[in-house]
Write an enzyme that holds these catalytic residues in place. Structure first.
Site, PDB file in Angstrom:
ATOM      1  N   SER A  52       0.826  -1.214   0.000  1.00 28.49           N
ATOM      2  CA  SER A  52       0.000   0.000   0.000  1.00 28.49           C
ATOM      3  C   SER A  52       0.857   1.259   0.000  1.00 28.49           C
ATOM      4  O   SER A  52       0.425   2.309  -0.498  1.00 28.49           O
ATOM      5  CB  SER A  52      -0.957   0.008   1.190  1.00 28.49           C
ATOM      6  OG  SER A  52      -0.246  -0.089   2.411  1.00 28.49           O
ATOM      7  N   SER A 124       3.818   1.847  16.908  1.00 30.38           N
ATOM      8  CA  SER A 124       2.920   2.954  16.616  1.00 30.38           C
ATOM      9  C   SER A 124       2.633   3.850  17.822  1.00 30.38           C
ATOM     10  O   SER A 124       2.739   5.078  17.700  1.00 30.38           O
ATOM     11  CB  SER A 124       1.608   2.405  16.035  1.00 30.38           C
ATOM     12  OG  SER A 124       0.632   3.397  15.913  1.00 30.38           O
ATOM     13  N   HIS A 144      -4.521  -6.261  14.428  1.00 27.02           N
ATOM     14  CA  HIS A 144      -5.971  -6.427  14.403  1.00 27.02           C
ATOM     15  C   HIS A 144      -6.556  -6.863  15.748  1.00 27.02           C
ATOM     16  O   HIS A 144      -7.701  -7.332  15.801  1.00 27.02           O
ATOM     17  CB  HIS A 144      -6.353  -7.442  13.323  1.00 27.02           C
ATOM     18  CG  HIS A 144      -6.242  -6.885  11.932  1.00 27.02           C
ATOM     19  ND1 HIS A 144      -5.507  -5.768  11.636  1.00 27.02           N
ATOM     20  CD2 HIS A 144      -6.789  -7.278  10.759  1.00 27.02           C
ATOM     21  CE1 HIS A 144      -5.583  -5.511  10.341  1.00 27.02           C
ATOM     22  NE2 HIS A 144      -6.358  -6.413   9.781  1.00 27.02           N
TER      23      HIS A 144
END
Length: 216
Positions: A52, A124, A144
């Protein structure tokens, strides 16, 4: 008419390791080009091998901004040995742990996009804690579990500028998808419930939200 990448960029995207289907990739690209018009950086959480990132980097190049990508490069839960999404080629043979950073760098080099991307290598929440600049675009595609998806949202959504876009991947509303997409789904609902975002039409499991105000 939605913005579309040049054929060579789309070919690089399709050739890269990763899991995003083409229709969602095209929707991601269009959203990134739209957000790039704000003149602010585009950021993704969850780099993996750069599939991506190719699209975000090309959108950033078009807009004259920078694409930022956040990942510790040790793989998320479902990419570890013994799980369906594990790729043995991403394991560092010297230390026995996943390391997708070399593959990511090769991906960008082959696509000719290295100079348009800043790779932020780390976890993150740690990076978000020291980030203090507005962003035109945040793409959440990291771990997730509820813990990780929630931390990504809480860490990065507040930095989306008014008129900017928050994009969430792997949003699956059905309970049978608990492992792959229920945590992103709950984050998506939280963003809508905050009153700070309005939804733009979805593509597959990709949800695009526009920042309309405060209140996250």
């Amino acid at each position: 008419m939605p913005a579309a990448p040049q054929p060579e960029i789309l070919a690089a995207f399709e050739a890269a390791k990763g899991f995003m289907p083409v229709d969602e990739g095209l929707a991601l690209y269009d959203a990134a080009v739209t957000a790039g018009r704000l003149g602010l950086p585009l950021l993704e959480v969850g780099t993996y091998c750069g599939r991506s990132t190719i699209l975000l980097a090309d959108a950033a190049r078009t807009a004259g901004v920078t694409a930022l990508t956040v990942d510790h490069h040790r793989g998320s839960e479902e990419q570890q040995p013994g799980w369906d999404y594990h790729d043995p080629e991403t394991v560092d043979p010297e230390i026995g742990l996943m390391d997708t950073l070399p593959t990511f760098r090769r991906t960008l080099h082959r696509a000719g996009l290295e100079e348009h991307v800043v790779a932020l290598v780390g976890r993150s929440p740690q990076i978000a804690a020291v980030w203090n600049s507005p962003l035109g675009f945040v793409f959440i595609d990291g771990g997730h579990t509820d813990e990780h998806a929630r931390a990504d949202y809480e860490g990065w959504a507040p930095h989306v500028a008014e008129g900017g876009l928050l994009v969430i991947h792997d949003v699956f509303p059905h309970p049978e998808d608990e492992f792959t997409g229920q945590a992103p789904y709950r984050v998506y609902l939280r963003a809508l419930d905050s009153g700070a975002f309005e939804e733009i039409p979805a593509t597959g499991s990709l949800r695009v939200l526009r920042r309309t105000g405060a209140g996250i």
